[in-house]
Scaffold this active site. Structure first.
Site, PDB file in Angstrom:
ATOM      1  N   LYS A 193     -10.368   1.669   3.575  1.00  4.76           N
ATOM      2  CA  LYS A 193     -10.007   2.691   2.603  1.00  4.76           C
ATOM      3  C   LYS A 193      -8.666   2.350   1.969  1.00  4.76           C
ATOM      4  O   LYS A 193      -7.878   1.676   2.630  1.00  4.76           O
ATOM      5  CB  LYS A 193      -9.937   4.087   3.215  1.00  4.76           C
ATOM      6  CG  LYS A 193      -9.280   4.220   4.596  1.00  4.76           C
ATOM      7  CD  LYS A 193      -7.837   3.850   4.850  1.00  4.76           C
ATOM      8  CE  LYS A 193      -6.715   4.352   4.042  1.00  4.76           C
ATOM      9  NZ  LYS A 193      -5.396   3.870   4.516  1.00  4.76           N
TER      10      LYS A 193
ATOM     11  N   TYR B  86      -6.993  10.788   3.639  1.00  7.97           N
ATOM     12  CA  TYR B  86      -7.503  11.451   4.847  1.00  7.97           C
ATOM     13  C   TYR B  86      -7.579  12.965   4.657  1.00  7.97           C
ATOM     14  O   TYR B  86      -8.468  13.624   5.194  1.00  7.97           O
ATOM     15  CB  TYR B  86      -6.604  11.138   6.052  1.00  7.97           C
ATOM     16  CG  TYR B  86      -6.727   9.714   6.537  1.00  7.97           C
ATOM     17  CD1 TYR B  86      -7.694   9.368   7.477  1.00  7.97           C
ATOM     18  CD2 TYR B  86      -5.886   8.723   6.063  1.00  7.97           C
ATOM     19  CE1 TYR B  86      -7.810   8.057   7.919  1.00  7.97           C
ATOM     20  CE2 TYR B  86      -5.997   7.419   6.492  1.00  7.97           C
ATOM     21  CZ  TYR B  86      -6.961   7.092   7.423  1.00  7.97           C
ATOM     22  OH  TYR B  86      -7.083   5.796   7.852  1.00  7.97           O
TER      23      TYR B  86
HETATM   24  P1  NDP Z   1      -1.043  -5.486   6.406  1.00  8.97           P
HETATM   25  O1  NDP Z   1      -0.036  -5.734   5.349  1.00  8.97           O
HETATM   26  O2  NDP Z   1      -0.563  -5.347   7.790  1.00  8.97           O
HETATM   27  O3  NDP Z   1      -2.140  -6.661   6.389  1.00  8.97           O
HETATM   28  C1  NDP Z   1      -2.779  -7.079   5.229  1.00  8.97           C
HETATM   29  C2  NDP Z   1      -3.210  -8.523   5.410  1.00  8.97           C
HETATM   30  O4  NDP Z   1      -3.879  -8.928   4.223  1.00  8.97           O
HETATM   31  C3  NDP Z   1      -2.042  -9.511   5.544  1.00  8.97           C
HETATM   32  O5  NDP Z   1      -1.581  -9.641   6.861  1.00  8.97           O
HETATM   33  C4  NDP Z   1      -2.670 -10.789   5.033  1.00  8.97           C
HETATM   34  O6  NDP Z   1      -3.438 -11.371   6.074  1.00  8.97           O
HETATM   35  C5  NDP Z   1      -3.660 -10.307   3.985  1.00  8.97           C
HETATM   36  N1  NDP Z   1      -3.164 -10.521   2.615  1.00  8.97           N
HETATM   37  C6  NDP Z   1      -3.762 -11.311   1.700  1.00  8.97           C
HETATM   38  N2  NDP Z   1      -3.105 -11.273   0.543  1.00  8.97           N
HETATM   39  C7  NDP Z   1      -2.058 -10.446   0.709  1.00  8.97           C
HETATM   40  C8  NDP Z   1      -1.003 -10.024  -0.132  1.00  8.97           C
HETATM   41  N3  NDP Z   1      -0.902 -10.413  -1.415  1.00  8.97           N
HETATM   42  N4  NDP Z   1      -0.073  -9.177   0.370  1.00  8.97           N
HETATM   43  C9  NDP Z   1      -0.168  -8.729   1.631  1.00  8.97           C
HETATM   44  N5  NDP Z   1      -1.154  -9.108   2.485  1.00  8.97           N
HETATM   45  C10 NDP Z   1      -2.090  -9.957   2.031  1.00  8.97           C
HETATM   46  O7  NDP Z   1      -1.878  -4.201   5.957  1.00  8.97           O
HETATM   47  P2  NDP Z   1      -2.757  -3.242   6.868  1.00  8.97           P
HETATM   48  O8  NDP Z   1      -3.461  -4.032   7.884  1.00  8.97           O
HETATM   49  O9  NDP Z   1      -1.931  -2.113   7.319  1.00  8.97           O
HETATM   50  O10 NDP Z   1      -3.793  -2.645   5.772  1.00  8.97           O
HETATM   51  C11 NDP Z   1      -4.875  -3.416   5.294  1.00  8.97           C
HETATM   52  C12 NDP Z   1      -5.960  -2.464   4.761  1.00  8.97           C
HETATM   53  O11 NDP Z   1      -6.405  -1.639   5.815  1.00  8.97           O
HETATM   54  C13 NDP Z   1      -5.486  -1.517   3.673  1.00  8.97           C
HETATM   55  O12 NDP Z   1      -6.511  -1.320   2.733  1.00  8.97           O
HETATM   56  C14 NDP Z   1      -5.223  -0.214   4.406  1.00  8.97           C
HETATM   57  O13 NDP Z   1      -5.386   0.932   3.589  1.00  8.97           O
HETATM   58  C15 NDP Z   1      -6.269  -0.271   5.482  1.00  8.97           C
HETATM   59  N6  NDP Z   1      -5.872   0.456   6.688  1.00  8.97           N
HETATM   60  C16 NDP Z   1      -6.745   1.341   7.224  1.00  8.97           C
HETATM   61  C17 NDP Z   1      -6.421   2.042   8.350  1.00  8.97           C
HETATM   62  C18 NDP Z   1      -7.393   2.986   8.938  1.00  8.97           C
HETATM   63  O14 NDP Z   1      -7.012   3.732   9.828  1.00  8.97           O
HETATM   64  N7  NDP Z   1      -8.651   2.995   8.502  1.00  8.97           N
HETATM   65  C19 NDP Z   1      -5.109   1.905   8.985  1.00  8.97           C
HETATM   66  C20 NDP Z   1      -4.278   0.895   8.373  1.00  8.97           C
HETATM   67  C21 NDP Z   1      -4.652   0.222   7.260  1.00  8.97           C
HETATM   68  P3  NDP Z   1      -3.508 -12.966   6.282  1.00  8.97           P
HETATM   69  O15 NDP Z   1      -2.108 -13.390   6.526  1.00  8.97           O
HETATM   70  O16 NDP Z   1      -4.396 -13.103   7.455  1.00  8.97           O
HETATM   71  O17 NDP Z   1      -4.091 -13.541   5.024  1.00  8.97           O
END
Ligand code: NDP
Length: 386
Positions: free
Chosen positions: A156, A241
């Protein structure tokens, strides 16, 4: 039937049935939670996941984007699932690979980056792609996953615009693949209870609802504060949410909204997105729902005022620790691993060719509501939601 023969059988049949399920029945699920999903906790552990014997009847999931949510919640949850397991990873950061390989026993052939991602089509170990990237990247990777012949879970908010949601839904339909949104609270007993109490009118008609979700955001350089990547501020991230809570508790979709942006106490940090906002959604039956989302204040509640009393979650939206009250006393419900339940439910939906309770159509509805809230905030006017 072992895991390999399941994936062979599934790719052969091209999931024509899932296609019609996605098209026709998802609308039925848009307003309702999976009220009948079991609340039993999963105890089976998948430690040392990929390619071990214990995974033979499970569908393989590849996580795309190894950030906080994938690493902190989804991968550990995949050690508690019964119907799916962590089979692969997609990452743009090579330095993360060794840690993930070591921790989850992922073979090299199941490790991709964003350039090699499309060749996942040739990998029968991967049945489901789970997109956990920054919001504005969801559409591209869901579409690429569907075109690679994989079922998809998308985090989401589903996308930034309803038009992107349409493209994502269409790509999955064209490929005959299922699409679901990472709405974990549809598998969480306290939120399910709010939905049951609301939709069965256990305390009469709901007159009013209140919900708030917020936290003080840290790192000023993160993508959540970048409008291009996030689509907006706390409304996109956590306000969604509250919107969800209003819809599943009333069992209805909203018809109009007014909204107000909160003050910016840090103009530099919040130069791109709102710091906080409040909104009032009108639902059929004169139900007014007040929402608040914030990046500067801790909020976490969902409350319904009905004719015969108030029922509420005073800790509503976190990964655990839900607390609830009703006019009949406090809620006392099982604690579950929400993400394990959510992913198992999707794997079962895929295996049994039944609709997911959290389809792309629901994700699109919420993206439309978010857009209407922003329009109301920017114009100061009441905005109708079609
Ligand atoms: P993070 O920033 O922690 O992780 C995102 C990951 O995406 C990065 O670690 C990287 O992984 C990859 N990535 C690729 N391109 C980019 C970029 N340009 N900038 C940043 N990251 C990039 O985010 P979250 O894990 O917190 O969130 C990711 C998604 O999950 C979002 O859509 C968020 O809304 C959703 N979410 C949902 C939750 C829920 O409870 N359902 C809770 C938290 C988040 P790599 O280095 O491996 O390429």
């Amino acid at each position: 039937m072992n895991r390999k023969s399941i994936s062979r059988q599934y790719s052969r049949r091209k999931f024509i049935h899932d296609l019609s399920v996605n098209a026709g029945m998802a609308a039925l699920a848009v307003n309702g939670l999976n009220l009948f999903s079991s609340c039993n906790d999963n105890t089976e552990k998948n430690k040392g996941s990929a390619m071990t014997k214990g995974n033979q009847n499970k569908l393989g999931i590849a996580l795309v984007g190894l950030g906080n949510y994938a690493g902190g919640q989804l991968a550990p949850a995949l050690e508690q699932t019964n119907d799916c397991y962590l089979a692969g990873i997609v990452t743009g950061t090579p330095s993360k690979i060794d840690t993930w390989k070591g921790k989850y026993n992922i073979p090299d052939k199941n490790i991709y980056n964003y350039q090699t991602f499309d060749s996942i089509r040739d990998n029968p170990d991967i049945d489901i792609v789970y997109v956990v990237l920054p919001n504005s990247m969801h559409a591209e990777y869901v579409i690429r996953a569907a075109r690679a012949g994989k079922h998809v879970i998308c985090e989401k908010p589903m996308a930034i615009t309803p038009e992107d949601c349409d493209r994502m839904i269409a790509a999955c339909k064209e490929a005959g693949k299922m699409l679901s949104i990472g709405y974990r609270l549809h598998f969480e007993p306290y939120n399910l209870e709010m939905a049951r109490l609301g939709t069965t009118k256990a305390y009469g008609n709901i007159k009013k609802m209140n919900a708030g979700f917020g936290f003080p955001i840290g790192d000023p350089t993160q993508w959540r504060l970048n409008k291009k990547l996030a689509g907006g501020g706390p409304l996109e991230d956590v306000g969604i949410y509250c919107i969800q809570g209003f819809c599943y508790t009333t069992g209805l979709d909203p018809i109009a909204v007014t909204a107000q942006e909160g003050p910016k106490t840090d103009k530099e940090k919040f130069r791109d997105v709102e710091q906080s906002l409040t909104w009032e959604l009108e639902f059929p039956g004169n139900i007014i729902c007040h929402g608040k989302a914030s990046y500067s204040e801790g909020l976490n509640y969902l409350q319904a005022e009905a004719e015969k009393g108030v029922f509420e979650l005073t800790s509503a939206f976190n990964y655990s620790g839900q607390k609830g009250n009703t006019p009949a006393g406090p809620m006392d419900l099982p604690k579950v691993n929400q993400q394990a339940k959510q992913m198992d439910d999707f794997a079962q939906a895929v295996k049994n060719r039944r609709p997911t309770p959290v389809p792309g159509e629901m994700g699109k509805r919420d993206v439309k509501i978010i857009q209407a809230i922003y329009k109301a905030m920017e114009t100061g006017k009441r905005v109708e939601i079609s």
